[in-house]
Design an enzyme around this catalytic site. Structure first.
Site, PDB file in Angstrom:
ATOM      1  N   ARG A  23      43.438 -51.016 -87.593  1.00 19.42           N
ATOM      2  CA  ARG A  23      43.948 -49.750 -88.120  1.00 19.42           C
ATOM      3  C   ARG A  23      43.525 -48.587 -87.230  1.00 19.42           C
ATOM      4  O   ARG A  23      44.317 -47.673 -86.974  1.00 19.42           O
ATOM      5  CB  ARG A  23      43.436 -49.529 -89.546  1.00 19.42           C
ATOM      6  CG  ARG A  23      43.863 -48.195 -90.136  1.00 19.42           C
ATOM      7  CD  ARG A  23      43.341 -48.007 -91.545  1.00 19.42           C
ATOM      8  NE  ARG A  23      43.770 -46.724 -92.078  1.00 19.42           N
ATOM      9  CZ  ARG A  23      43.575 -46.325 -93.333  1.00 19.42           C
ATOM     10  NH1 ARG A  23      42.967 -47.124 -94.188  1.00 19.42           N
ATOM     11  NH2 ARG A  23      43.981 -45.146 -93.735  1.00 19.42           N
ATOM     12  N   ASN A  39      50.749 -53.134 -96.873  1.00 18.92           N
ATOM     13  CA  ASN A  39      51.603 -52.246 -96.086  1.00 18.92           C
ATOM     14  C   ASN A  39      52.017 -52.870 -94.761  1.00 18.92           C
ATOM     15  O   ASN A  39      51.282 -53.696 -94.215  1.00 18.92           O
ATOM     16  CB  ASN A  39      50.863 -50.931 -95.820  1.00 18.92           C
ATOM     17  CG  ASN A  39      50.874 -50.016 -97.031  1.00 18.92           C
ATOM     18  OD1 ASN A  39      51.884 -49.880 -97.705  1.00 18.92           O
ATOM     19  ND2 ASN A  39      49.740 -49.384 -97.299  1.00 18.92           N
ATOM     20  N   CYS A  54      53.729 -49.802-104.814  1.00 18.48           N
ATOM     21  CA  CYS A  54      53.020 -48.692-104.163  1.00 18.48           C
ATOM     22  C   CYS A  54      52.485 -47.776-105.248  1.00 18.48           C
ATOM     23  O   CYS A  54      53.042 -47.720-106.351  1.00 18.48           O
ATOM     24  CB  CYS A  54      53.988 -47.940-103.244  1.00 18.48           C
ATOM     25  SG  CYS A  54      53.260 -46.546-102.347  1.00 18.48           S
ATOM     26  N   HIS A  62      57.046 -45.201 -98.804  1.00 21.30           N
ATOM     27  CA  HIS A  62      56.433 -44.136 -98.001  1.00 21.30           C
ATOM     28  C   HIS A  62      57.472 -43.191 -97.406  1.00 21.30           C
ATOM     29  O   HIS A  62      57.225 -42.526 -96.401  1.00 21.30           O
ATOM     30  CB  HIS A  62      55.516 -44.710 -96.914  1.00 21.30           C
ATOM     31  CG  HIS A  62      54.271 -45.314 -97.463  1.00 21.30           C
ATOM     32  ND1 HIS A  62      53.266 -45.819 -96.683  1.00 21.30           N
ATOM     33  CD2 HIS A  62      53.862 -45.508 -98.746  1.00 21.30           C
ATOM     34  CE1 HIS A  62      52.294 -46.296 -97.438  1.00 21.30           C
ATOM     35  NE2 HIS A  62      52.647 -46.121 -98.703  1.00 21.30           N
ATOM     36  N   TYR A  65      53.735 -38.579 -97.412  1.00 23.96           N
ATOM     37  CA  TYR A  65      54.113 -39.208 -96.141  1.00 23.96           C
ATOM     38  C   TYR A  65      55.244 -38.458 -95.440  1.00 23.96           C
ATOM     39  O   TYR A  65      55.440 -38.621 -94.233  1.00 23.96           O
ATOM     40  CB  TYR A  65      54.529 -40.666 -96.371  1.00 23.96           C
ATOM     41  CG  TYR A  65      53.366 -41.565 -96.695  1.00 23.96           C
ATOM     42  CD1 TYR A  65      52.599 -42.138 -95.680  1.00 23.96           C
ATOM     43  CD2 TYR A  65      53.023 -41.834 -98.019  1.00 23.96           C
ATOM     44  CE1 TYR A  65      51.525 -42.954 -95.974  1.00 23.96           C
ATOM     45  CE2 TYR A  65      51.943 -42.647 -98.319  1.00 23.96           C
ATOM     46  CZ  TYR A  65      51.200 -43.207 -97.294  1.00 23.96           C
ATOM     47  OH  TYR A  65      50.125 -44.015 -97.587  1.00 23.96           O
TER      48      TYR A  65
END
Length: 421
Positions: A90, A144, A164, A194, A244
């Protein structure tokens, strides 16, 4: 009822366990299995899970295992919350795109594509083993990028629904502002995972009074406060974008910010170290307050609600989920995965009708849907050219020189996770 959590060693898991304990009348779990290859983390999380169940008087059994096949055997539902490559991957997703002046983020843009390429093959392998163990088991995907992962699962014929926590977060927030219970608030929630907007807030159900204009007029500053977007934009949209959308509506501003502060991945990694130390305390028997800063607020309530409905229990009649479009949004392909309100039952989700979508939102949704189709092709079949095509299609990349450079960076930073590289 047996539920299995793949990625059960996640620091998120006590949030989920707390929900299972509190809402046991809605979802009577008899056996909760936490599966994770990280044995040390798993035992810390599993120990806390058992103490949470014991404190709240839950009669269910908590089992931990690193054996996936054993963990999913006989499971009625399997929740996926895994992170291939961990926080280290990440951290890379959030940093190397910045070299090209593009957003570094783990679920969208170039970083989101990297996560898709690492994740989809692993998730499909897990799902196949779930199907072999119990063909009737539901797979609830919280991993995700949820939209792409859920599309991969559905295309492979799995009984899967994507989940989500953005919508339930808005529902809870709007309920507080309106002075009503969350069950009284029905969202006209539309978009892709998102990439969503609240185009209506209705009291009492899908046909209820739309109080969104009143909410924006009276509480607009509060609503937009944590998003990093101006109040004026909220007034002009007449809808509430998910946070987002800031990556799209304020792209250059966000890139400048990301270049001057520690990555979110670094913050989360430090938080996880603290949380795991707390989880090891035998006196701790509830989820710690620090967990709220980790993210995933209300994840447990959403997961319990969805699992209860899929398994024939007492879940809410309407829930926001990720599911096949099947004509709900006529400007998208039927096999696109959209995030909308749906009626959920043992046969799965059935999206509710959606009012005509403003071209301002529909155009961006169509663009990102095309990217997601190309991203899934790259995840399933590999190859530099497929990666390049997906990046070129993404509205946060778009220019061929950036797509070319980002393709090389993505492959270089993810080679150990890409069988074809």
């Amino acid at each position: 009822m047996k539920l299995t959590v793949v990625g059960g060693g996640s620091t998120y898991t006590p949030e989920l366990v707390d929900g299972f304990a509190r809402l046991r009348d809605t979802l009577p779990v008899e056996e909760l299995v936490l599966v994770d290859p990280a044995a040390e983390r798993l035992e810390l999380v599993g120990g806390l899970a058992r103490r949470i169940f014991a404190k709240q008087g839950h009669p269910g059994r908590v089992v931990t295992t690193s054996d996936l096949d054993q963990g999913v055997e006989g499971a009625d539902a399997v929740l996926l919350q895994l992170r291939v490559g961990g926080q280290a991957a990440r951290e890379q997703d959030e940093t190397w795109p910045l070299e090209c002046g593009c957003i570094g983020q783990e679920t969208t843009g170039a970083g989101g594509l990297a996560k898709s390429l690492r994740t989809v093959p692993v998730v499909l392998d897990i799902a196949e083993r779930v199907r072999n163990a119990n063909p009737k088991a539901w797979i609830i995907d919280f991993t995700n990028p949820v939209g792409i992962v859920t599309r991969a699962l559905l295309q492979a014929g799995h009984r899967s629904v994507g989940l989500c926590n953005v919508a339930i977060g808005f529902q809870r927030s709007f309920a507080r502002l309106l002075g009503v219970t969350p069950a009284d608030v029905h969202l006209d929630h539309v978009g892709l995972n998102h990439l969503t907007w609240e185009t209506g807030v209705r009291l009492g159900g899908p046909e209820g009074e739309n109080v969104l204009p009143k909410l924006i007029a009276e509480h607009g500053d509060s609503i937009i406060g944590g998003m990093g977007l101006p109040r004026a934009l909220l007034d002009r949209l007449g809808a509430v974008p998910s946070y987002y959308l800031r990556y799209y509506y304020a792209h250059d501003e966000v890139v400048r910010e990301l270049r001057t502060k520690p990555s979110r991945a670094a913050e989360v990694a430090a938080m996880e170290r603290q949380l795991l130390e707390m989880y090891g305390d035998p006196a701790l028997d509830e989820k710690p307050a620090l967990l709220a800063k980790r993210g995933g607020a209300y994840y447990s309530e959403a997961a319990v609600d969805l699992a209860a409905s899929l398994l024939g229990g007492g879940g809410s009649p309407y829930q926001v989920v990720n599911a096949y479009n099947k004509g709900t949004l006529p400007f998208l392909p039927d096999d696109a995965v959209i995030e909308v309100q749906a009626a959920v039952g043992p046969q799965g989700p059935a999206p509710l009708p959606v009012a005509e979508v403003d071209p301002l939102y529909a155009g961006l949704m169509a663009n990102v849907t095309a990217y997601e189709e190309l991203a899934l092709e790259a995840a399933l079949h590999g190859g530099r050219d497929r990666v390049f095509r997906a990046l070129l299609a993404h509205p946060l990349v778009g220019q061929y020189a950036y797509a070319d450079a980002l393709t090389d960076l993505l492959i270089a930073h993810n080679r150990e996770h890409l069988a074809w590289a």
